[in-house]
Enzyme design. Structure first.
Site, short mmCIF file in Angstrom:
data_model
loop_
_atom_site.label_atom_id
_atom_site.label_comp_id
_atom_site.label_asym_id
_atom_site.label_seq_id
_atom_site.Cartn_x
_atom_site.Cartn_y
_atom_site.Cartn_z
N SER A 299 0.73 -1.17 -0.13
CA SER A 299 0.02 0.08 0.11
C SER A 299 0.92 1.17 -0.01
O SER A 299 0.30 2.38 -0.19
CB SER A 299 -0.90 -0.08 1.15
N LYS B 263 3.12 6.72 4.95
CA LYS B 263 1.85 5.53 4.38
C LYS B 263 2.44 4.36 4.81
O LYS B 263 3.71 4.01 4.62
CB LYS B 263 1.77 5.66 3.09
N THR B 264 1.46 3.33 5.30
CA THR B 264 2.01 1.97 5.77
C THR B 264 1.70 0.92 4.62
O THR B 264 1.12 1.53 3.72
CB THR B 264 1.19 1.66 7.12
N GLY B 265 2.55 -0.12 4.76
CA GLY B 265 2.12 -1.15 3.70
C GLY B 265 2.43 -2.44 4.46
O GLY B 265 3.08 -2.69 5.18
#
Length: 583
Positions: free
Chosen positions: A368, A516-518
């Site tokens: 993501s 932003k995480t993923g």
């Protein structure tokens, strides 16, 4: 390269754990050897089993430090993720970002070492001091031996330099590379046959290479100076060497010579000083009880039978100890114990590396975090308008992976908050393959491979999710830097709107975080997702005043209840972001 406090703490904790396992293994080895001596007295004369006991303890120590196969261990890992920082526990949630345009002030937990971390650091210091002290003692013993040799009268005989000294010492063989034999002058008062037997004893040590065996045992005792069982085993090794030499020297000799040899032992014990640890001494035990034991075996050699079964029994017992220490030793479940990890921070203006820890050049699926790139593409191409437009209605045919928050109409703001995969797929689909590929190339994003899964022609909707598109943490940082410096082929609006929907968080230290995480699973050789491991990402930039730092943090570790991306973000905000002023 900067080393993070978290990594240092983890290494110290692992060393403490290994030290504890080493002592426990030492107790088990000593218990096994005690039982062997009771049931198989011949073990006492087997130098190999005593050195093997020391090696078993050392192996148990090393096993804790090596990567371990979790399927073979019987104890669960110890979660020490929060030991390097006090305050909120590792699993504590981070305040959710506000969906509007305003900055959300987040109060991060205070950073500092807890008592286990400080204790581990203290043990490292104590170990280093103890190792240094022990090494100095050995150097002093070696210097004393060389001093005695320099003051004596040297002559050559029987393949070794014989040095007669006036000091009241035991006959001593020393020197791994250049063996020398120190003989006290008082041996002149012994009977000629006694002198010959004593000399033969020391020369037997030389032929058996006992100096090398003793050196190995002394080295292990020195490295593991804190383990009392190492010292006990090394003494037993010395004892076995003496018994072995006694047996070889007296083999086939008549009782009269045996009695003369025993009398020489007693006489020598009365005259000698303390034996030095770096030498093999004729009366190395230097106490009446040990010498009495040797005399008993000299008089009755059948009391200590030498059989291969003694070695087999001891080897079986030591193998069981090593297997048990491997199966039952605890281990640490932390980010540093992950199979792959990186923390990279770079000054956005100068490009100077502020921190580069781990395997930052290893590529992985962006998951993501690629939504940042899709947002830039969407706003630049006009597919996306602002934070709340367009709203794309949810359809039951869209991929949801059982995420309830994905089963609703979604706009750009909620897309980023929830990492809604189908929304990014719809933006990419409306963009078309040609323009999508052109953006990826222009961004220089990772390996730039958006072909997707082999033979499935799904690159436009799947390439960044456990598929063909791969990127390293180093490349993520460079991509973030080009965003901050506005060096990508997109419009100013694309930069501004992308930053807005990332919902910046302002920490109590004044730094504002855009990130932003993923989360994604590795793909197995048969194409299935790995159900035991997860990639976790957190990428973005932090600003304060006129300074901006871009960052990327990634790890691959065991799957847990919380998503890997969220855990990586929490760790970053707790352990790294709070210290940005120091970089």
């Amino acid at each position: 390269m900067a080393i993070s406090p978290t990594l240092i703490d983890l290494l110290a904790l692992r060393f403490v754990l290994a030290s504890g396992v080493c002592v426990a293994a030492g107790a088990a080895v000593w218990a096994v050897m005690t039982l062997c001596r009771r049931w198989l007295p011949g073990v006492a004369a087997q130098r190999s089993v005593w050195l093997a006991g020391q090696c078993t303890i050392a192996a148990a120590f090393v096993l804790v430090l090596l990567p371990q196969n979790e399927r073979l261990r019987l104890l669960p890992p110890i979660d020490v993720e929060s030991l390097s920082a006090t305050g909120a526990p590792a699993g504590a949630s981070v305040a959710a970002p506000a969906p509007d345009n305003a900055a959300n002030v987040v109060s991060e937990p205070p950073v500092g070492r807890s008592w286990p971390a400080w204790g581990a650091q203290a043990w490292l210091l104590v170990y280093a001091l103890g190792l240094g002290y022990t090494a100095i003692q050995l150097l002093q013993a070696g210097r004393a031996l060389r001093g005695l040799a320099a003051a004596g009268d040297a002559r050559h005989g029987d393949g070794v330099q014989l040095i007669e000294v006036a000091a009241p010492i035991s006959p001593m063989l020393f020197g791994l590379l250049k063996p020398r034999l120190l003989l006290p002058r008082h041996l002149r008062d012994f009977d000629a046959s006694q002198r010959q037997l004593i000399l033969e004893h020391e020369l037997t040590h030389l032929r058996r290479r006992d100096l090398h065996w003793a050196g190995a045992g002394l080295l292990l005792q020195t490295v593991f100076w804190f383990n009392p069982f190492m010292r006990l085993l090394r003494k037993r090794l010395s004892w076995a060497q003496e018994l072995g030499c006694d047996s070889d020297v007296l083999q086939g000799r008549p009782p009269a010579q045996r009695r003369a040899y025993a009398a020489a032992l007693v006489a020598q014990l009365r005259l000698q000083q303390q034996a030095l640890p770096t030498a093999l001494a004729f009366s190395a035990a230097n106490n009446a009880g040990a010498v009495a034991g040797r005399i008993a075996l000299i008089r009755d050699p059948a009391a200590a039978p030498r059989s291969r079964w003694t070695r087999i029994a001891a080897a079986a017992g030591l193998s069981a100890v090593l297997a048990a220490s491997f199966a039952f030793q605890p281990t640490l479940a932390t980010p540093s114990a992950s199979e792959l990890s990186c923390t990279a921070l770079v000054d956005a203006a100068s490009g100077r590396r502020l921190r580069y820890d781990g395997q930052c050049d290893e590529r992985a699926t962006p998951a993501s975090t690629f939504n940042i790139a899709v947002a830039l593409m969407g706003y630049d191409s006009g597919i996306l308008h602002d934070e709340h437009a367009p709203v794309i209605p949810y359809k039951s045919s869209y991929t949801t992976w059982n995420h309830e928050e994905w089963r609703t109409d979604t706009d750009p703001s909620t897309w980023i908050i929830n990492s809604t995969l189908w929304y990014a797929q719809q933006v990419a689909t409306r963009m078309g393959e040609e323009r999508f590929q052109r953006y990826v190339e222009g961004f220089g994003y990772g390996n730039r491979d958006v072909s997707g899964d082999a033979g499935k022609h799904n690159g436009l909707t799947q390439s960044w999710v456990e598929s063909s598109l791969q990127i390293s943490a180093a490349e993520q940082v460079e991509f973030m830097r080009r965003i901050v410096n506005r060096q990508l082929p997109v419009s100013g609006k694309a930069y501004e709107m992308t930053a807005r929907i990332l919902h910046p968080q302002t920490l109590s230290n004044g730094w504002t975080i855009y990130g932003k995480t993923g989360t994604a699973s590795p793909v197995l050789a048969d194409g299935r997702d790995d159900g035991t491991r997860q990639y976790g990402w957190y990428v973005g930039w932090a600003t304060k005043g006129g300074r901006t730092i871009v960052f990327a943090r990634m790890m691959l570790d065991h799957r847990q209840e919380t998503y890997a991306g969220l855990r990586v973000k929490q760790a970053f905000l707790r352990d790294v972001a709070s210290q940005l002023d120091k970089l």
